[in-house]
Design a protein around this motif. Structure first.
Motif, PDB file in Angstrom:
ATOM      1  N   ASP A 122     -29.803 -32.378 -26.203  1.00 13.04           N
ATOM      2  CA  ASP A 122     -30.859 -33.652 -26.046  1.00 13.04           C
ATOM      3  C   ASP A 122     -31.188 -34.049 -24.808  1.00 13.04           C
ATOM      4  OD1 ASP A 122     -30.845 -34.453 -29.160  1.00 13.04           O
ATOM      5  OD2 ASP A 122     -28.730 -34.426 -28.879  1.00 13.04           O
ATOM      6  N   PRO A 160     -35.554 -33.769 -21.917  1.00 11.66           N
ATOM      7  CA  PRO A 160     -35.490 -34.555 -20.634  1.00 11.66           C
ATOM      8  C   PRO A 160     -34.319 -33.839 -19.560  1.00 11.66           C
ATOM      9  CG  PRO A 160     -35.191 -35.810 -22.592  1.00 11.66           C
ATOM     10  CD  PRO A 160     -35.108 -34.427 -22.996  1.00 11.66           C
ATOM     11  N   HIS A 184     -32.964 -42.746 -21.275  1.00  9.45           N
ATOM     12  CA  HIS A 184     -33.984 -41.668 -21.551  1.00  9.45           C
ATOM     13  C   HIS A 184     -33.834 -41.105 -22.918  1.00  9.45           C
ATOM     14  CE1 HIS A 184     -35.147 -41.562 -17.291  1.00  9.45           C
ATOM     15  NE2 HIS A 184     -34.052 -41.203 -16.998  1.00  9.45           N
ATOM     16  N   ALA A 233     -36.733 -40.441 -25.719  1.00  6.90           N
ATOM     17  CA  ALA A 233     -36.975 -39.124 -26.304  1.00  6.90           C
ATOM     18  C   ALA A 233     -36.929 -39.233 -27.697  1.00  6.90           C
ATOM     19  CB  ALA A 233     -35.814 -38.220 -25.678  1.00  6.90           C
TER      20      ALA A 233
END
Length: 296
Positions: free
Chosen positions: A52, A82, A123, A127
């Motif tokens: 992820d 990311p 983040h 995402a």
């Protein structure tokens, strides 16, 4: 259950001590953690099972973090992941290079666990929002594409990906003509068409870097329209550009005539084809070309 348990973080660093500190902090926060000690190992790991988020050391022997990031971003399968760089406190050049390579953030070494956890959580939330929007587009069967600041495809729905397969360059960059249209901004036509391989792709803007793609049959060239329809050469040229979605001023610019003259040609085209609108005229042209019917 901690929601972090569903997120996987890949830590990439060639120094065992750095790996241990980051691993313990993220594991303690409830994340699933994988590690890699080189850029090549990270690339292989992420391609087999995408994480992820990636926490990536900037300086490593062999393939360094910057090149590793560039390779991630060159692959559509791993481009959306990311990437947060780890760099030395005073390495400002590394920070710039990290962003240029495709990173979204950086943390300084020695890392501060609470800062790392807070940034990663932020983040991941962003995402997830993007992923949910993309999943909704996929489910709806829309053809949508997202691009980066140099015109490369960041993400595309399966339908858009299949239509763009023969259009984009090897680095997934959109054709220059399409990028020039995007760069015009507010003064541009509301849509843009690319034609080839028996299809016409029509693009319209959904935002600064998101496009809706629609697929139509290719518009016959003016010579073919003259054979299929009772049109003069100039009328066939005008109808060709009408079918490609161009406005009268745009057609006038392409054909080096006044908008008034374009409108006069359109009046003749409507009369000859027995239609009243631009859309109807374009439809007649496409239908006749598909059937190969030449009117009496």
């Amino acid at each position: 259950m901690n929601s972090n348990a569903m997120a996987t973080i890949l830590i990439v660093d060639d120094v065992a001590e750095n790996l241990a500190v980051a691993h313990d902090a993220l594991d303690g926060a409830g994340y699933r953690v994988r590690v890699a000690t080189s850029g090549l190992a990270a690339l292989e790991s992420a391609r087999l099972q995408p994480p992820d988020l990636i926490l990536l050391d900037a300086m490593m022997p062999g393939v360094d973090g910057f090149e590793t990031c560039r390779r991630f971003k060159a692959d559509l399968a791993t481009r959306p992941i990311p990437i947060v760089f780890m760099t030395g406190l005073t390495d400002t050049d590394h920070v710039v290079r990290g962003f240029q390579a495709g990173g979204i953030d950086y943390i300084t070494k020695p890392i501060r666990p609470q800062e790392v956890i807070a940034r990663i959580a932020s983040h991941l939330r962003n995402a997830r929002l993007v992923a949910e929007t993309q999943a909704a587009s996929d489910a709806a069967g829309d053809a949508i594409v997202s691009i980066d600041d140099v015109g490369r495809v960041n993400w595309a729905t399966p339908l858009a990906r299949s239509w763009l397969a023969g259009v984009c360059a090897a680095d997934h960059r959109l054709p220059e003509a399409l990028l020039r249209w995007l760069a015009i901004g507010e003064g541009a036509s509301p849509n843009f068409s690319l034609q080839g391989n028996g299809q016409r792709l029509a693009f319209s803007k959904l935002g600064e870097r998101r496009l809706l793609v629609q697929r139509h049959e290719a518009v016959p060239e003016p010579d073919a329209l003259m054979r299929l329809l009772p049109l003069t050469a100039r009328e066939a040229e005008v109808l060709y550009w009408v079918a490609l979605g161009k406005t009268n001023p745009e057609i006038a610019g392409v054909l080096e005539m006044s908008p008034r003259t374009v409108n006069k040609h359109l009046e003749h085209i409507f009369t000859k084809l027995g239609v009243e609108t631009r859309t109807a005229a374009a439809t007649v042209a496409l239908n006749r070309s598909r059937l190969g019917v030449v009117p009496n």
